[in-house]
Motif scaffolding. Sequence first.
Motif, mmCIF file in Angstrom:
data_model
loop_
_atom_site.group_PDB
_atom_site.id
_atom_site.type_symbol
_atom_site.label_atom_id
_atom_site.label_comp_id
_atom_site.label_asym_id
_atom_site.label_seq_id
_atom_site.Cartn_x
_atom_site.Cartn_y
_atom_site.Cartn_z
ATOM 1 N N ALA A 1 0.862 -1.181 0.000
ATOM 2 C CA ALA A 1 0.000 0.000 0.000
ATOM 3 C C ALA A 1 0.895 1.227 0.000
ATOM 4 O O ALA A 1 1.839 1.302 0.787
ATOM 5 C CB ALA A 1 -0.901 0.016 1.225
ATOM 6 N N LEU A 2 0.618 2.154 -0.890
ATOM 7 C CA LEU A 2 1.406 3.380 -0.930
ATOM 8 C C LEU A 2 0.925 4.312 0.175
ATOM 9 O O LEU A 2 -0.264 4.577 0.312
ATOM 10 C CB LEU A 2 1.307 4.059 -2.291
ATOM 11 N N GLY A 3 1.862 4.775 0.964
ATOM 12 C CA GLY A 3 1.555 5.658 2.075
ATOM 13 C C GLY A 3 1.984 7.075 1.775
ATOM 14 O O GLY A 3 2.108 7.478 0.608
ATOM 15 N N PRO A 4 2.260 7.850 2.810
ATOM 16 C CA PRO A 4 2.669 9.238 2.653
ATOM 17 C C PRO A 4 3.924 9.339 1.788
ATOM 18 O O PRO A 4 4.834 8.518 1.907
ATOM 19 C CB PRO A 4 2.971 9.696 4.082
ATOM 20 N N GLY A 5 3.941 10.306 0.913
ATOM 21 C CA GLY A 5 5.100 10.504 0.059
ATOM 22 C C GLY A 5 5.199 9.501 -1.075
ATOM 23 O O GLY A 5 6.196 9.452 -1.778
ATOM 24 N N GLY A 6 4.185 8.658 -1.253
ATOM 25 C CA GLY A 6 4.175 7.707 -2.348
ATOM 26 C C GLY A 6 5.053 6.490 -2.151
ATOM 27 O O GLY A 6 5.369 5.799 -3.108
ATOM 28 N N LEU A 7 5.447 6.201 -0.916
ATOM 29 C CA LEU A 7 6.256 5.017 -0.635
ATOM 30 C C LEU A 7 5.376 3.889 -0.125
ATOM 31 O O LEU A 7 4.421 4.124 0.628
ATOM 32 C CB LEU A 7 7.328 5.320 0.407
ATOM 33 N N CYS A 8 5.727 2.667 -0.513
ATOM 34 C CA CYS A 8 5.017 1.494 -0.003
ATOM 35 C C CYS A 8 5.289 1.377 1.490
ATOM 36 O O CYS A 8 6.441 1.480 1.923
ATOM 37 C CB CYS A 8 5.497 0.246 -0.735
ATOM 38 N N ILE A 9 4.246 1.135 2.268
ATOM 39 C CA ILE A 9 4.426 1.040 3.717
ATOM 40 C C ILE A 9 5.028 -0.308 4.126
ATOM 41 O O ILE A 9 5.401 -0.490 5.277
ATOM 42 C CB ILE A 9 3.108 1.275 4.479
ATOM 43 N N GLY A 10 5.141 -1.245 3.186
ATOM 44 C CA GLY A 10 5.739 -2.538 3.482
ATOM 45 C C GLY A 10 7.219 -2.597 3.147
ATOM 46 O O GLY A 10 8.036 -3.016 3.958
ATOM 47 N N CYS A 11 7.573 -2.162 1.930
ATOM 48 C CA CYS A 11 8.966 -2.307 1.484
ATOM 49 C C CYS A 11 9.674 -0.971 1.301
ATOM 50 O O CYS A 11 10.880 -0.951 1.070
ATOM 51 C CB CYS A 11 9.031 -3.103 0.179
ATOM 52 N N PHE A 12 8.946 0.124 1.369
ATOM 53 C CA PHE A 12 9.487 1.482 1.303
ATOM 54 C C PHE A 12 9.975 1.884 -0.093
ATOM 55 O O PHE A 12 10.678 2.871 -0.234
ATOM 56 C CB PHE A 12 10.598 1.714 2.338
ATOM 57 N N ARG A 13 9.583 1.130 -1.123
ATOM 58 C CA ARG A 13 9.906 1.538 -2.486
ATOM 59 C C ARG A 13 8.804 2.445 -3.019
ATOM 60 O O ARG A 13 7.663 2.392 -2.569
ATOM 61 C CB ARG A 13 10.016 0.317 -3.413
ATOM 62 N N SER A 14 9.156 3.257 -4.017
ATOM 63 C CA SER A 14 8.154 4.096 -4.678
ATOM 64 C C SER A 14 7.355 3.239 -5.653
ATOM 65 O O SER A 14 7.782 2.138 -6.048
ATOM 66 C CB SER A 14 8.830 5.239 -5.437
ATOM 67 N N GLY A 15 6.229 3.747 -6.072
ATOM 68 C CA GLY A 15 5.422 3.040 -7.065
ATOM 69 C C GLY A 15 6.193 2.802 -8.352
ATOM 70 O O GLY A 15 6.098 1.724 -8.948
ATOM 71 N N ASP A 16 6.977 3.778 -8.782
ATOM 72 C CA ASP A 16 7.780 3.622 -9.998
ATOM 73 C C ASP A 16 8.842 2.537 -9.824
ATOM 74 O O ASP A 16 9.094 1.758 -10.744
ATOM 75 C CB ASP A 16 8.459 4.941 -10.379
#
Length: 71
Positions: free
Chosen positions: A20-35
């Motif tokens: 799930a993308l959280g604040p700032g567009g980072l995944c809350i699980g792995c901390f990668r961006s959607g891109d």
Amino acid sequence: MGDPVQPLPLIESPCIGTCALGPGGLCIGCFRSGDEIASWLSLSAAQRRAIVSTLPKRGQQLFDDDASDAG
């Protein structure tokens, strides 16, 4: 005739299945961006390692931001 099905090369991923993308567009699980997530399979091993090396700091920042928002 050989087997036409070749095994896929192992591509390490920091994904933990909490996607799930959280604040700032980072995944809350792995901390990668959607891109980064979308392009992961096409990145070189060196590019993936470079991204992975930034993840602990991103995670810390993400959770530090969440903590400051809550209190």
